[in-house]
Design an enzyme around this catalytic site. Structure first.
Site, short mmCIF file in Angstrom:
data_model
loop_
_atom_site.label_atom_id
_atom_site.label_comp_id
_atom_site.label_asym_id
_atom_site.label_seq_id
_atom_site.Cartn_x
_atom_site.Cartn_y
_atom_site.Cartn_z
N ALA B 44 0.83 -1.20 0.00
CA ALA B 44 0.00 0.00 0.00
C ALA B 44 0.87 1.26 0.00
O ALA B 44 0.70 2.15 -0.84
CB ALA B 44 -0.93 -0.01 1.21
N GLY B 45 1.83 1.32 0.91
CA GLY B 45 2.63 2.52 1.06
C GLY B 45 3.57 2.76 -0.11
O GLY B 45 3.67 3.89 -0.62
N HIS B 266 -6.09 -18.29 9.71
CA HIS B 266 -5.82 -19.03 8.47
C HIS B 266 -5.74 -20.53 8.76
O HIS B 266 -5.06 -20.94 9.68
CB HIS B 266 -4.51 -18.52 7.87
CG HIS B 266 -4.33 -18.90 6.45
ND1 HIS B 266 -4.14 -20.21 6.06
CD2 HIS B 266 -4.31 -18.17 5.32
CE1 HIS B 266 -4.01 -20.24 4.74
NE2 HIS B 266 -4.11 -19.02 4.27
N SER B 284 0.79 -21.71 2.21
CA SER B 284 -0.20 -20.99 1.39
C SER B 284 -1.48 -21.79 1.15
O SER B 284 -1.47 -22.99 0.94
CB SER B 284 0.42 -20.65 0.04
OG SER B 284 -0.61 -20.26 -0.85
N ARG B 330 -11.61 -19.50 4.29
CA ARG B 330 -10.70 -19.73 5.40
C ARG B 330 -11.40 -19.90 6.74
O ARG B 330 -11.04 -20.77 7.53
CB ARG B 330 -9.74 -18.56 5.50
CG ARG B 330 -8.84 -18.51 4.32
CD ARG B 330 -7.98 -17.30 4.31
NE ARG B 330 -7.06 -17.42 3.19
CZ ARG B 330 -6.19 -16.49 2.84
NH1 ARG B 330 -6.13 -15.36 3.52
NH2 ARG B 330 -5.39 -16.68 1.83
C1 FAD Z 1 2.52 -15.09 5.53
C2 FAD Z 1 1.51 -14.26 4.81
C3 FAD Z 1 1.10 -14.60 3.53
C4 FAD Z 1 0.17 -13.83 2.85
N1 FAD Z 1 -0.21 -14.20 1.60
C5 FAD Z 1 -1.09 -13.44 0.92
C6 FAD Z 1 -1.47 -13.78 -0.41
O1 FAD Z 1 -1.01 -14.77 -0.98
N2 FAD Z 1 -2.34 -12.98 -1.04
C7 FAD Z 1 -2.85 -11.87 -0.46
O2 FAD Z 1 -3.62 -11.17 -1.12
N3 FAD Z 1 -2.51 -11.52 0.79
C8 FAD Z 1 -1.65 -12.28 1.50
N4 FAD Z 1 -1.31 -11.92 2.78
C9 FAD Z 1 -1.79 -10.66 3.34
C10 FAD Z 1 -0.99 -9.49 2.78
O3 FAD Z 1 0.35 -9.87 2.61
C11 FAD Z 1 -1.00 -8.27 3.67
O4 FAD Z 1 -2.28 -8.01 4.10
C12 FAD Z 1 -0.51 -7.06 2.91
O5 FAD Z 1 0.72 -7.33 2.30
C13 FAD Z 1 -0.39 -5.85 3.79
O6 FAD Z 1 0.24 -4.81 3.07
P1 FAD Z 1 0.34 -3.36 3.67
O7 FAD Z 1 1.02 -2.55 2.64
O8 FAD Z 1 -0.98 -2.92 4.13
O9 FAD Z 1 1.24 -3.50 4.98
P2 FAD Z 1 2.69 -4.13 5.24
O10 FAD Z 1 3.26 -4.79 4.08
O11 FAD Z 1 2.56 -4.89 6.51
O12 FAD Z 1 3.60 -2.88 5.50
C14 FAD Z 1 3.56 -2.13 6.66
C15 FAD Z 1 4.59 -1.04 6.56
O13 FAD Z 1 4.39 -0.10 7.58
C16 FAD Z 1 5.58 0.19 8.24
N5 FAD Z 1 5.22 0.60 9.59
C17 FAD Z 1 4.35 0.01 10.44
N6 FAD Z 1 4.25 0.72 11.57
C18 FAD Z 1 5.07 1.80 11.41
C19 FAD Z 1 5.39 2.90 12.23
N7 FAD Z 1 4.85 3.08 13.43
N8 FAD Z 1 6.29 3.79 11.76
C20 FAD Z 1 6.85 3.65 10.53
N9 FAD Z 1 6.56 2.63 9.72
C21 FAD Z 1 5.68 1.71 10.16
C22 FAD Z 1 6.41 -1.05 8.11
O14 FAD Z 1 7.78 -0.74 8.25
C23 FAD Z 1 6.03 -1.49 6.70
O15 FAD Z 1 6.83 -0.78 5.79
C24 FAD Z 1 -0.38 -12.70 3.47
C25 FAD Z 1 0.01 -12.36 4.75
C26 FAD Z 1 0.92 -13.15 5.44
C27 FAD Z 1 1.22 -12.82 6.85
#
Ligand code: FAD
Ligand code: SF4
Ligand code: FES
Lengths: 257, 658
Positions: B44-45, B266, B284, B330
Site C-alpha cells: 500500500a505505502g 488461516h 499458502s 478460510r
Molecule cells: C505469511 C503471509 C502470507 C500472505 N499471503 C497473501 C497472499 O497470498 N495474497 C494476499 O492477497 N494476501 C496475502 N497476505 C496478506 C498481505 O500480505 C498483507 O495483508 C498485505 O501485504 C499488507 O500490506 P500493507 O502494505 O498494508 O502493509 P505491510 O506490508 O505490513 O507494510 C507495513 C509497513 O508499515 C511500516 N510501519 C508500520 N508501523 C510503522 C510505524 N509506526 N512507523 C513507521 N513505519 C511503520 C512497516 O515498516 C512497513 O513498511 C499474506 C500475509 C501473510 C502474513
C-alpha cells in the site's frame, strides 16, 4: 524426528555502535530444543540476559520465513550458517549437538557499517537500486498484461534472478566484499524481460558505478557469493551483467548485435 | 458525529467513474508545493508513494525495517486476484465483487468492493509493466490458479513468492522516485504520533531507531500504510515487527477504529511445536487446490499417517461441504479443523493438528505426466516421481520451508497443519476516499478496516493494498489537497509539534524508568494467550468479559513492572518492542469489547451463542448489518458509532458452501 535438548557455548560479536570497536563475548545457553530455530535460540539467550540485568544482543530479523532478507548472521565462518540455500532465520537447531561452540559475527564489509552488535547498515543496496534497478513505468500507463507474451523459460529465468532477497550474504561471503551477485541478479531480472530491455545498458552502467562509489570491492570470480546465497542466485547473472556492461561501455553486443 | 461514508450517488458500476470525472484536481505547479507523509512502505505505502511522487507531490516515506523492500507484504505467498477473465471461465468485475462481498459475509460496503474489483485488472497490467515476473504458460501468456472460496481461476502468482515480487516491483518504482528527488525515504524510523493542527493531520513525530532521537515532519496530509495488527495474539503468521502502533496513535488522536474484532485465522499453518515458538509459518492456501485435508476416523489414533487406510480417514471438509470441499473459505476451514481437534481427532504430538495430504495429487499428476510421455501403464514409482516433479514446480518453495522447519518430507508424509492468526480485517475506519475521521489522515492497505468485511478471501489483500496505493489515493488525495494549495508548509516549531513531541518523549521516559523485573516479551506472550483463548477462533460473552478484565490487569502490571534494558538514545530493539506491546495492550481490550458487542457470528468472528444446529455461523442481519466504528474517549473508554451497510445489489443470504 527425534527431538533433543542441548547446552551450547556462543561467542558473539558485541559492538556498542558504529564509532566504537567491537569484541567477542562468550555466553552459555542451556536446554535448547532441537526444534527451535537459530533465532529462537537467540531469543532464549536474550531473555536470559534481560533477566540477569544485562543488555541483550542486537540482531536484525523480521519475517522469520526466509523472505524479507533482514536476518544476517555470520555463523562459524559462513554467511547464514551451514545450511545450503537457507537464511539465518530458517536454520534450525537440529544442526547442532550438545556441547557445541558457535561463533556469530555481523556481515563484515566497508559498505555495511555495524550499527550495533550483529546489526549492519545496508542502505547502500537501496542506493544501487536507485541508480537504475527499475523499469521506468509510471502508474496508469500500462498496456494489457497479456499483450506482450513472454516465453515461459525467459519468465522463469527472470523470476529466478528476481528471487534475491537483498540480504547481503553475498557481500559478507566475498573476500573482496563485492556486491556483484546482488547487482547482477537485479540487472538480469529486468534485462531478461521485454519491458526492461530498453534501459538495460544504461542500467548496468549506472548500477555498477554506484556500487563502486559505495565502496564495495570488485568481483574476481571466486564464487563464494553463490555458495552462501540463500536464494540460489546463480553466477550466470554476473556473466550476463559483464556482457551487458562491456557492451554498453565499449559499444559491443546489445541491441545491434 | 454521524459517519459519512461518502459513497458517490448513482448506479454501482458507475460510482467510481463518476467520482473520477468529478473530483477536484491539483495542477502540476501546485503539487510541487504540497507535501505528503507516507507511513509504511508495504504494497500500500510503496505503491502510493511511488504514484504520488510521479504525480509531482513532495513525498516522505517511513518504515521501521532497514529498507522499504522488507515490509511484511514481502511474505505473501499465494497470489493476487484480478478480474481479467483470461481463463474464459466466466469471471467478471461483477463476479469478483460478488465473491468478495459474499466471502466477507456481507459486512463490507458494496461501493468500495465494486471499485476494488474494477481496478483489479489494471493492477496486473501495472505490475507486468514494472517487470513483475508472474508465472506464465508455455504459450507465453499469464497463468492463473484458483484460491479458496471461489469457483473461477483468477489468481495471478509468482511461484509461492507473489508478495515478494509485487513488493519488489513497487519498491523499485519507489526507488526511482527517490532517485528523481520526488520522494525522501527514511528507514529504521518509527512513527509515534500524529500532529493535528486546526483539526487536520499536519505531520508526525518519528523516532530514529538507530540514534533514538525524535524528529518532527510536516505534511499537508498523512497516509498510514502501516499494515495489520495480528501480532496482538503474539503468535501469528505476521512478521515479528508488525504492529498496531501507527494506527493506534491515530486512533487515540481521533480516528475511529472499525470492526477491531474481525480477525482472520488461516487454516493452513505449521502447528506450534513448543513454548519457545516465536512465530507461526503459513503454508499458502493454494496448497488446498491439491492437498486433501483429513483426520483419522478414530479418536486418539496414534498410528503414523501412512499406516491409516483410506477407509479409516475422515476427509471432513469434503464430507461437510461437498460443493466446495477443500476449497471452502478460510473461516469455515479453520473452524472445522478446530472442531475435529477439540473433539479428540487431532494428530501429531500436540493433537492440535490435521493432515494436509498430497498423495492423491502426486498420483493424479504422475499419471497425467506419464500419459504425456506415452507411458500408459506406468509403475507406481514412476508415477510418484513424475507426480512429485509437478507438485514441486507448483509449491516447491513451500515444501522446502516446511521441511526446514519440521524436519519432515511432505512429499512422503502428509503435512501437519493447524489454524493460526493471519490477517486483520478490522482497522482504521475510512470513507470511500480512504480518509479516516481525522481530515487529512488516510489509511491504506491492511491498516484500514477495508473491503473484506468479516472475512477476507485469499489473494485479495495484495489486490486491495495495490488498488488503494496505485489507483485510489492518487485521485482521492487530490480531491482533498485541491483545497489546501494555499496552505504553506507549517514550521515544525509550531506548538502542536512541540506538544506532540513532548508527549512521545514523556511516554518513552516513563517506560524506561519503570525498571521492573519482567521482560517485554513475557508481557506480549501473556497478552497473546488471553487473546487466543478468549478472542480467538470461537468467542463467547463470558470469556470476552473476563478477557477485558485480564487485559486491564495485565496492562497495569506492564506499566508497573516491565524491564527495558539499554538506553533511549541508542539502537534499542527492546524499547521499540515495549512501545508496540504497550499499544497492543490497549488494542486487545477494544477488540474484546467489539467482539462482545457483536453478538452475532459472521465471517471470522464466531460467537458460540450464535450458531445453527449444524454448528455453522449464524448472522443476525437485522441487528448487525453495520460497521462498528469506535471512538477513543480516554483510558478504557470507547464510544460506539454505527455505519449502516446498505445493500442495493446483493441479497443477503446465509453463506452456504455445501
Ligand atoms: C505469511 C503471509 C502470507 C500472505 N499471503 C497473501 C497472499 O497470498 N495474497 C494476499 O492477497 N494476501 C496475502 N497476505 C496478506 C498481505 O500480505 C498483507 O495483508 C498485505 O501485504 C499488507 O500490506 P500493507 O502494505 O498494508 O502493509 P505491510 O506490508 O505490513 O507494510 C507495513 C509497513 O508499515 C511500516 N510501519 C508500520 N508501523 C510503522 C510505524 N509506526 N512507523 C513507521 N513505519 C511503520 C512497516 O515498516 C512497513 O513498511 C499474506 C500475509 C501473510 C502474513
Ligand atoms: S544475491 Fe543472494 S546473497 Fe546476495 S543479496 Fe541477493 S539473496 Fe542475498
Ligand atoms: S528474518 Fe526475514 S529472511 Fe530471515
Amino acid at each position: 524426528m527425534e527431538h533433543y535438548s542441548m547446552n551450547l557455548t556462543l561467542k558473539v560479536w558485541k559492538q556498542k555502535n558504529t564509532k566504537t570497536k567491537g569484541h567477542f563475548e562468550t555466553f552459555q545457553v542451556k536446554n535448547i530444543s532441537s526444534e527451535m530455530s537459530f533465532l529462537e535460540m537467540f531469543d532464549v539467550l536474550n531473555e536470559q540476559l534481560i533477566a540477569e540485568g544485562k543488555e541483550p544482543i542486537a540482531f536484525d530479523h523480521d519475517c522469520r520465513e526466509g523472505i524479507c532478507g533482514m536476518c544476517s548472521m555470520y555463523i562459524n565462518g559462513r554467511a547464514h550458517g551451514p545450511w545450503h540455500h537457507t537464511t539465518t532465520c530458517q536454520l534450525h537447531m537440529r544442526e547442532y549437538k550438545d556441547g557445541d561452540t558457535i561463533v556469530v559475527e555481523p556481515w563484515r564489509a566497508n559498505a555495511f557499517p555495524v550499527i550495533k552488535d550483529l546489526v549492519v547498515d545496508r542502505q547502500a543496496f537501496d542506493r544501487i537500486i536507485q541508480a537504475g534497478g527499475y523499469i521506468s513505468a509510471n502508474t496508469g500507463n500500462a498496456v494489457d498484461a497479456n499483450s506482450i507474451p513472454i516465453e515461459k523459460h525467459k519468465a522463469d529465468e527472470a523470476f529466478a534472478a528476481a528471487a534475491c532477497i537483498g540480504c547481503g550474504a553475498c557481500v559478507a561471503a566475498c573476500p573482496n566484499a563485492s556486491a556483484m551477485l546482488f547487482l547482477s541478479a537485479k540487472a538480469s531480472h529486468l534485462a531478461l524481460l521485454p519491458q526492461g530491455d530498453p534501459e538495460r545498458k544504461i542500467r548496468a552502467v549506472n548500477m555498477v558505478e554506484q556500487m563502486d562509489k559505495e565502496g564495495f570491492g570488485s568481483c574476481s570470480n571466486i564464487g563464494l557469493c553463490e555458495a552462501s546465497c540463500p536464494k540460489g542466485i546463480s553466477l550466470e547473472n554476473i556473466a550476463r551483467l559483464n556482457r551487458e556492461y562491456l557492451g554498453a561501455v565499449f559499444g559491443e553486443g546489445g541491441d545491434n548485435a | 458525529m454521524p459517519l459519512n461514508s461518502k459513497i458517490p450517488q448513482g448506479e454501482l458500476s458507475q460510482k467510481w467513474t463518476t467520482y473520477k470525472s468529478t473530483c477536484k484536481l491539483v495542477n502540476p505547479a501546485n503539487k510541487r508545493q504540497l507535501e505528503v507523509i507516507v507511513i509504511g512502505t508495504g504494497l500500500a505505502g510503496a505503491s502510493a508513494a511511488a504514484s504520488l511522487g510521479e504525480m509531482g507531490y513532495k513525498v516522505k516515506t517511513f518504515c521501521f525495517q532497514d529498507s522499504p523492500r522488507r515490509a511484511h507484504s514481502i511474505a505473501a505467498q499465494g497470489g493476487i486476484n484480478a478480474a481479467k477473465n483470461y481463463q474464459n471461465d466466466g469471471d467478471s468485475t461483477y463476479r469478483l465483487f460478488y465473491d468478495t462481498v459474499k466471502g466477507g459475509d456481507y459486512r463490507s460496503r458494496e461501493g468500495n468492493v465494486y471499485r476494488l474489483a474494477e481496478v483489479s485488472a489494471n493492477i496486473i497490467d501495472q505490475c507486468v509493466a514494472q517487470g513483475v515476473p508472474f508465472a506464465r504458460e508455455y504459450g507465453g501468456l499469464l497463468s492463473n490458479r484458483s484460491f479458496g472460496g471461489v469457483q473461477v481461476q483468477r489468481t495471478f502468482y509468482a511461484a509461492g513468492q507473489t508478495g515478494q515480487q509485487l513488493l519488489i516491483g513497487a519498491y523499485q518504482a519507489l526507488e526511482r522516485q527517490v532517485a528523481l528527488g520526488n520522494v525522501t525515504q527514511y528507514s529504521r524510523h518509527e512513527m509515534l504520533e500524529v500532529v493535528i493542527i486546526d483539526g487536520k493531520a499536519r505531520g508526525v513525530i518519528v523516532r530514529n531507531l538507530v540514534t533514538g532521537e525524535l524528529e518532527r515532519h510536516f505534511g499537508h496530509a498523512v497516509l498510514l500504510c502501516s499494515g495489520g495488527y495480528g501480532n496482538v495474539f503474539y503468535l501469528s503468521t505476521n512478521a515479528m515487527g508488525s504492529n498496531v502502533t501507527a494506527a493506534w496513535k491515530a486512533h487515540k488522536s481521533g480516528a475511529f477504529f472499525g470492526n477491531p474484532c474481525f480477525t482472520q485465522i488461516h487454516p493452513t499453518c505449521i502447528p506450534v511445536s513448543g513454548d519457545h515458538q516465536s512465530k507461526l509459518t503459513l503454508m499458502s492456501e493454494s496448497l488446498r487446490n491439491d492437498g486433501r485435508i483429513w483426520v483419522p476416523k478414530k479418536q486418539g489414533d496414534t498410528r503414523k499417517p501412512n499406516e491409516i487406510p483410506v477407509e479409516e480417514r475422515d476427509y471432513y471438509l469434503e464430507r461437510r461441504y461437498p460443493a466446495f470441499g477443500n476449497l471452502v473459505p478460510r473461516d469455515v476451514a479453520s473452524r472445522a479443523a478446530k472442531e475435529r481437534c477439540d473433539a479428540g481427532y487431532g494428530v501429531g504430538s500436540s493433537r492440535q493438528a490435521v493432515y494436509l495430504d498430497f498423495a492423491s495429487a502426486i498420483e493424479r499428476y504422475g499419471k497425467i505426466e506419464a500419459g504425456k510421455h506415452g507411458n500408459h501403464n506406468p509403475d507406481a514409482e514412476t508415477v510418484r516421481q513424475l507426480g512429485e516433479e509437478v507438485v514441486k514446480e507448483k509449491y516447491g518453495n513451500l515444501f522446502e520451508m516446511y521441511e526446514k522447519i519440521t524436519g519432515e518430507d511432505p512429499y512422503k508424509i502428509p503435512m501437519r497443519i493447524y489454524p493460526a492468526v493471519h490477517y486483520t480485517m478490522g482497522g482504521l475506519w475510512v470513507d470511500y476516499e480512504l480518509m479516516t475521521t481525522v481530515p487529512g489522515l488516510y489509511a491504506l492497505g491492511e491498516a484500514n478496516f477495508s473491503d473484506h468485511g468479516a472475512n477476507r478471501l485469499g489473494a485479495s489483500a495484495l489486490m486491495q493494498g495495490l488498488a488503494d496505493g496505485y489507483f485510489v489515493i492518487p485521485y482521492t488525495l487530490g480531491n482533498y489537497l485541491a483545497d489546501d494549495i494555499r496552505t504553506k508548509a507549517i514550521p515544525t516549531t509550531h506548538e502542536a509539534f512541540e506538544a506532540a513531541e513532548k508527549k512521545v518523549k514523556e511516554r518513552i521516559e516513563t517506560m524506561m524508568n519503570i525498571k521492573g523485573s519482567e521482560s517485554v516479551e513475557s508481557f506480549h506472550k501473556r497478552l497473546g494467550k488471553i487473546m487466543w483463548d478468549k478472542c480467538g477462533m470461537a468467542r463467547n460473552a463470558k470469556g470476552l468479559a473476563e478477557a477485558i478484565e485480564e487485559i486491564k490487569a495485565l496492562r497495569k502490571e506492564f506499566w508497573a513492572n516491565v524491564r527495558i534494558p539499554g538506553e533511549i538514545k541508542e539502537y534499542n530493539p527492546e524499547l521499540d518492542k515495549a512501545g508496540r506491546v504497550a499499544d497492543f495492550l490497549e488494542l486487545g481490550e477494544l477488540m474484546c469489547k467489539d467482539a462482545l458487542y457483536r453478538s452475532e457470528s459472521c465471517g471470522g468472528h464466531f460467537r458460540e451463542e450464535s450458531q445453527t444446529e449444524e454448528g455453522e455461523a449464524l448472522r443476525k442481519d437485522d441487528e448487525f448489518t453495520l460497521v462498528a466504528a469506535w471512538e477513543y474517549k480516554g483510558d478504557s473508554n470507547f464510544e460506539l458509532h454505527k455505519e449502516d451497510l446498505n445493500y442495493e445489489v446483493m441479497h443477503l443470504t446465509q453463506r452456504s458452501y455445501k
